[in-house]
Design an enzyme around this catalytic site. Structure first.
Site, PDB file in Angstrom:
ATOM      1  N   ARG A 104      44.941  16.627   7.204  1.00  0.00           N
ATOM      2  CA  ARG A 104      46.295  16.153   7.525  1.00  0.00           C
ATOM      3  C   ARG A 104      47.131  16.129   6.239  1.00  0.00           C
ATOM      4  O   ARG A 104      47.247  15.110   5.571  1.00  0.00           O
ATOM      5  CB  ARG A 104      46.204  14.750   8.145  1.00  0.00           C
ATOM      6  CG  ARG A 104      47.532  14.107   8.432  1.00  0.00           C
ATOM      7  CD  ARG A 104      48.304  14.765   9.533  1.00  0.00           C
ATOM      8  NE  ARG A 104      47.585  14.735  10.803  1.00  0.00           N
ATOM      9  CZ  ARG A 104      47.763  15.646  11.775  1.00  0.00           C
ATOM     10  NH1 ARG A 104      48.631  16.633  11.628  1.00  0.00           N
ATOM     11  NH2 ARG A 104      47.056  15.570  12.888  1.00  0.00           N
ATOM     12  N   GLN A 112      44.199  23.641  19.207  1.00  0.00           N
ATOM     13  CA  GLN A 112      45.556  23.730  18.652  1.00  0.00           C
ATOM     14  C   GLN A 112      45.518  24.306  17.237  1.00  0.00           C
ATOM     15  O   GLN A 112      44.733  23.887  16.399  1.00  0.00           O
ATOM     16  CB  GLN A 112      46.157  22.307  18.639  1.00  0.00           C
ATOM     17  CG  GLN A 112      47.295  22.109  17.694  1.00  0.00           C
ATOM     18  CD  GLN A 112      48.497  21.431  18.330  1.00  0.00           C
ATOM     19  OE1 GLN A 112      48.825  21.681  19.484  1.00  0.00           O
ATOM     20  NE2 GLN A 112      49.152  20.568  17.576  1.00  0.00           N
ATOM     21  N   ARG A 154      42.017  26.739   9.962  1.00  0.00           N
ATOM     22  CA  ARG A 154      42.012  25.442   9.276  1.00  0.00           C
ATOM     23  C   ARG A 154      40.747  24.641   9.553  1.00  0.00           C
ATOM     24  O   ARG A 154      40.553  23.564   8.997  1.00  0.00           O
ATOM     25  CB  ARG A 154      43.255  24.627   9.646  1.00  0.00           C
ATOM     26  CG  ARG A 154      43.329  24.212  11.108  1.00  0.00           C
ATOM     27  CD  ARG A 154      44.554  23.357  11.373  1.00  0.00           C
ATOM     28  NE  ARG A 154      44.588  22.846  12.741  1.00  0.00           N
ATOM     29  CZ  ARG A 154      45.364  21.859  13.143  1.00  0.00           C
ATOM     30  NH1 ARG A 154      46.170  21.250  12.305  1.00  0.00           N
ATOM     31  NH2 ARG A 154      45.341  21.447  14.397  1.00  0.00           N
ATOM     32  N   HIS A 192      51.483  25.824   7.103  1.00  0.00           N
ATOM     33  CA  HIS A 192      51.931  24.520   7.652  1.00  0.00           C
ATOM     34  C   HIS A 192      52.181  23.519   6.510  1.00  0.00           C
ATOM     35  O   HIS A 192      51.500  22.490   6.403  1.00  0.00           O
ATOM     36  CB  HIS A 192      50.834  24.007   8.593  1.00  0.00           C
ATOM     37  CG  HIS A 192      51.263  22.916   9.533  1.00  0.00           C
ATOM     38  ND1 HIS A 192      51.828  21.739   9.108  1.00  0.00           N
ATOM     39  CD2 HIS A 192      51.192  22.832  10.874  1.00  0.00           C
ATOM     40  CE1 HIS A 192      52.072  20.977  10.160  1.00  0.00           C
ATOM     41  NE2 HIS A 192      51.701  21.625  11.246  1.00  0.00           N
ATOM     42  N   ASP A 225      60.601  18.304  16.060  1.00  0.00           N
ATOM     43  CA  ASP A 225      59.570  19.344  16.199  1.00  0.00           C
ATOM     44  C   ASP A 225      60.242  20.588  16.773  1.00  0.00           C
ATOM     45  O   ASP A 225      60.438  20.697  17.976  1.00  0.00           O
ATOM     46  CB  ASP A 225      58.448  18.837  17.130  1.00  0.00           C
ATOM     47  CG  ASP A 225      57.228  19.742  17.106  1.00  0.00           C
ATOM     48  OD1 ASP A 225      57.266  20.777  16.411  1.00  0.00           O
ATOM     49  OD2 ASP A 225      56.233  19.409  17.786  1.00  0.00           O
ATOM     50  N   GLU A 269      57.663  24.871   7.803  1.00  0.00           N
ATOM     51  CA  GLU A 269      56.507  25.760   7.931  1.00  0.00           C
ATOM     52  C   GLU A 269      56.974  27.195   8.149  1.00  0.00           C
ATOM     53  O   GLU A 269      57.702  27.467   9.095  1.00  0.00           O
ATOM     54  CB  GLU A 269      55.652  25.291   9.112  1.00  0.00           C
ATOM     55  CG  GLU A 269      55.366  23.797   9.078  1.00  0.00           C
ATOM     56  CD  GLU A 269      54.983  23.221  10.444  1.00  0.00           C
ATOM     57  OE1 GLU A 269      54.543  23.974  11.332  1.00  0.00           O
ATOM     58  OE2 GLU A 269      55.148  22.005  10.625  1.00  0.00           O
TER      59      GLU A 269
HETATM   60  C1  BG6 Z   1      53.547  21.426  14.025  1.00  0.00           C
HETATM   61  C2  BG6 Z   1      53.817  21.545  15.502  1.00  0.00           C
HETATM   62  O1  BG6 Z   1      53.541  22.694  13.446  1.00  0.00           O
HETATM   63  O2  BG6 Z   1      52.268  20.842  13.842  1.00  0.00           O
HETATM   64  C3  BG6 Z   1      53.728  20.177  16.141  1.00  0.00           C
HETATM   65  O3  BG6 Z   1      55.104  22.110  15.707  1.00  0.00           O
HETATM   66  C4  BG6 Z   1      52.402  19.530  15.839  1.00  0.00           C
HETATM   67  O4  BG6 Z   1      53.918  20.302  17.552  1.00  0.00           O
HETATM   68  C5  BG6 Z   1      52.194  19.526  14.336  1.00  0.00           C
HETATM   69  O5  BG6 Z   1      52.376  18.225  16.349  1.00  0.00           O
HETATM   70  C6  BG6 Z   1      50.865  18.910  13.882  1.00  0.00           C
HETATM   71  O6  BG6 Z   1      49.818  19.503  14.558  1.00  0.00           O
HETATM   72  P1  BG6 Z   1      48.344  18.977  14.358  1.00  0.00           P
HETATM   73  O7  BG6 Z   1      47.484  19.797  15.283  1.00  0.00           O
HETATM   74  O8  BG6 Z   1      48.002  19.194  12.913  1.00  0.00           O
HETATM   75  O9  BG6 Z   1      48.364  17.524  14.719  1.00  0.00           O
END
Ligand code: BG6
Length: 286
Positions: free
Chosen positions: A57, A80, A85, A157, A201, A260
């Site tokens: 994170r 997701q 990663r 990101h 977002d 990003e």
């Molecule tokens: C962003 C997305 O790039 O990443 C968001 O647009 C998302 O929708 C965010 O919440 C964080 O994603 P994650 O999977 O790291 O919690």
């Protein structure tokens, strides 16, 4: 020593200034820290998990081969933001001393069986990181080593550290088409400067300009992109950050913004043997 390889991370240090450095975790090839003259440029959660059990994170996580969750198609069974990663990359070594440049590689052999089952095409990713006196450049080379075509999305990101989210300004997005995931609407950006006053977002599609992040008019970062059309702007604000178990402290959203660079509004198709490259250069103006 300009390049130090540890068990789980690689550290690049500028020979001319030991306090200008980049730390890269092999898990995710996630940049954890970028300092210039000792000043941290990136935001990372105090609760970030660095043991390889989940995505980091903060810093610069890598999104591949899907941005978010796909509703259909071969990437729809992936978690997701895909597997880049979530996988441990190989350190390939130093490729240049000026600027100080290293490479990391990822192939199917580095991906867990479960994730391979979800997306079982063959590929090679070569990730290049170059550290300058006030710049950080990241580049990705994607190669299809399968016998069939496949599609991908990709994104850097980046979590930028900022003095105060109430004062942040993202410039370069005026007139750009937006897919807003919070208001669930599409529109054209009418503001000359994008500010953040609540959960944000958005995917800005086909951005032609360079991006400037500023704080109350004071320039912080210039972002130059090559071959990545889209820019995502994300700040989870109060509630969404509380809902992330690894987002700490609770008010951490006040000192970060994700801007990003990626290719995410469309799929890029690679045929067997084909390669594709993109890069992003961030210049700190702090
Ligand atoms: C962003 C997305 O790039 O990443 C968001 O647009 C998302 O929708 C965010 O919440 C964080 O994603 P994650 O999977 O790291 O919690």
């Amino acid at each position: 020593m300009p390049i130090e390889q540890r068990d789980k991370e690689v550290i690049l240090t500028l020979p001319s200034d030991e306090s200008t450095a980049v730390r890269v975790l092999l898990h995710g090839a996630n940049i954890l820290s970028w300092t210039i003259a000792g000043k941290e440029q990136l935001w990372i959660s105090e609760g970030a998990v660095l043991d390889g059990s989940k995505a980091v994170r903060g810093g610069v996580p890598l999104v591949f081969p899907v941005f978010g969750k796909a509703n259909s198609g071969p990437t729809s069974t992936l978690p997701q933001h895909g597997f880049a990663r979530l996988s441990t990359w190989e350190f390939l070594g130093q490729v240049s001393s000026s600027p100080l440049t290293v490479q990391f590689g990822l192939g199917p052999e580095n991906v867990s069986d479960a994730l391979r089952k979800a997306w079982d095409f063959d590929f090679t990713l070569i990730y290049t990181i170059a550290l300058g006196a006030d710049t950080l450049e990241t580049a990705m080379r994607v190669e299809n080593t399968s016998k069939v075509n496949w599609d991908f999305q990709i994104l850097f990101h980046t979590y930028f550290r900022i003095p105060d989210v109430d004062k942040v300004e993202v410039n370069g997005l005026t007139g750009v088409s937006v897919k807003d995931k919070v208001s669930k609407s599409d529109y054209s950006e009418s503001n000359t400067t994008v500010t953040v006053t609540s959960e944000t977002d958005r995917v800005y599609e086909n951005v032609n300009n360079d991006i400037l992040i500023a704080s109350a008019g004071k320039p912080l970062f210039d972002i130059y992109r090559r071959n990545v059309a889209d820019v995502v702007v994300w700040n989870p604000w109060v509630n969404a950050s509380k809902n992330m178990g690894d987002f700490c402290p609770d008010d951490g959203y006040k000192s970060m913004i994700c801007v990003e660079a990626g290719s995410v509004s469309k799929w890029t198709t690679l045929s067997p043997g084909q390669t594709w490259e993109c890069s992003e250069k961030i210049k700190s103006l702090l």
